[in-house]
Design an enzyme around this catalytic site. Structure first.
Site, mmCIF file in Angstrom:
data_model
loop_
_atom_site.group_PDB
_atom_site.id
_atom_site.type_symbol
_atom_site.label_atom_id
_atom_site.label_comp_id
_atom_site.label_asym_id
_atom_site.label_seq_id
_atom_site.Cartn_x
_atom_site.Cartn_y
_atom_site.Cartn_z
ATOM 1 N N TYR A 36 -9.686 25.185 -53.042
ATOM 2 C CA TYR A 36 -10.354 26.076 -54.314
ATOM 3 C C TYR A 36 -10.831 25.874 -55.000
ATOM 4 C CZ TYR A 36 -5.594 27.978 -51.261
ATOM 5 O OH TYR A 36 -4.768 28.450 -50.309
ATOM 6 N N HIS B 119 -11.861 32.832 -58.048
ATOM 7 C CA HIS B 119 -10.580 32.963 -58.695
ATOM 8 C C HIS B 119 -10.037 31.855 -59.918
ATOM 9 C CE1 HIS B 119 -6.897 35.962 -58.364
ATOM 10 N NE2 HIS B 119 -6.701 35.534 -56.780
ATOM 11 N N TYR C 139 0.725 28.031 -56.956
ATOM 12 C CA TYR C 139 -0.498 28.942 -56.668
ATOM 13 C C TYR C 139 -0.643 30.333 -57.603
ATOM 14 C CZ TYR C 139 -1.050 25.786 -52.843
ATOM 15 O OH TYR C 139 -1.128 24.837 -52.039
ATOM 16 N N ASN D 271 -0.609 33.527 -57.812
ATOM 17 C CA ASN D 271 0.545 34.628 -57.503
ATOM 18 C C ASN D 271 1.930 34.395 -58.704
ATOM 19 O OD1 ASN D 271 -1.499 35.906 -56.315
ATOM 20 N ND2 ASN D 271 -0.763 36.682 -54.273
ATOM 21 N N ASN E 153 -3.090 39.553 -59.665
ATOM 22 C CA ASN E 153 -1.046 39.525 -59.363
ATOM 23 C C ASN E 153 -0.395 38.577 -60.082
ATOM 24 O OD1 ASN E 153 -1.162 41.525 -56.874
ATOM 25 N ND2 ASN E 153 -2.775 39.824 -55.825
#
Length: 256
Positions: free
Chosen positions: A74, A79, A124, A126, A172
């Site tokens: 990532y 994000h 993570y 969320n 989220n």
């Protein structure tokens, strides 16, 4: 542990690791392991820096948390710009991110003489609140000094915005943080614009995509500007400088 049971707007805290006043010429990394701290004597503080004439100088700590996903997969994606901002602040202020605590990668240091904890949740996106909530409670950081940094599709790429409070805007990670803070939303946030998915592109695919070369230049510039804005917020609170910053950011790409 509930944040509301331990964090109040009038507490003062000292981190166990030694804090060093920040100066560009002489900065030191803080790498000492964290230990549980004693509950400090309450003191009323209006902003980060109290009036020296009022007595001994005491500072309310800040917790600055960037939202993102851990792992090389990532790295550099839209994000994860929250992680990038925290990394940039750590580099500029000489703070070493080398401690694991409460599902987070943590760095403890200072901006000026104000103690700060820089946080990159490893739970993570969320589930970011599962890391941030316990840390804020452990260090007794009041809500008004929890700064969340995250990506925002409602802003053009590279545009920044600082707010005193707000909702989650269907983000989220931000929503989970609010849930873990007992539904409280009265904490500041620095949102980093990443733009909207082009055409009918899937939102998830867009968020996990890396920036184009042109977008990357805009993001790198935004990160530099964001560090200065965070310094101002930590040292002066929500002053007129923050209002001017937001105004400049809003029209930074407008051409007359």
């Amino acid at each position: 542990m509930s944040l509301l049971a331990t964090a109040t707007p009038t507490i003062s805290a000292h981190f166990s690791a030694p804090l060093v006043p920040s100066s560009h010429a002489h900065r030191r990394s803080v790498a000492a392991p964290l230990r549980r701290i004693r509950r400090p004597r309450p003191v009323t503080v209006v902003a980060s820096v109290p009036d020296p004439a009022a007595g001994p100088v005491e500072y309310t700590p800040w917790l600055i948390a960037g939202l993102g996903n851990p792992g090389n997969k990532y790295y550099g994606t839209r994000h994860n710009v929250g992680f990038e901002m925290v990394d940039r602040i750590a580099w500029e202020e000489g703070i070493t991110m080398n401690t694991i605590q409460s599902k987070s990668l943590l760095g403890v240091g200072s901006i000026g003489e104000v103690p700060v904890s820089l946080v990159k949740p490893q739970s993570y996106m969320n589930y970011s609140g599962e890391a941030i909530g316990p840390l804020a409670a452990y260090y007794q950081v009041p809500l008004r000094h929890i700064l969340l940094v995250y990506d925002d599709m409602s802003l053009p790429n590279g545009v920044l915005r600082i707010q005193r409070k707000g909702g989650h805007g269907r983000h989220n990670g931000l929503q989970n943080v609010i849930e873990q803070l007992d539904g409280r939303r009265e904490f500041p946030r620095l949102s980093i614009g990443i733009g909207n998915p082009p055409g009918k592109m899937d939102t998830r695919a867009f968020l996990l995509q890396k920036f184009s070369s042109e977008e990357r230049v805009q993001i790198d510039t935004a990160l530099e500007q964001g560090v200065d804005a965070v310094r101002t917020l930590v040292l002066k609170g929500f002053s007129g400088s923050i209002e001017r910053f937001n105004l400049v950011q809003k029209y930074k790409f407008h051409r007359v």
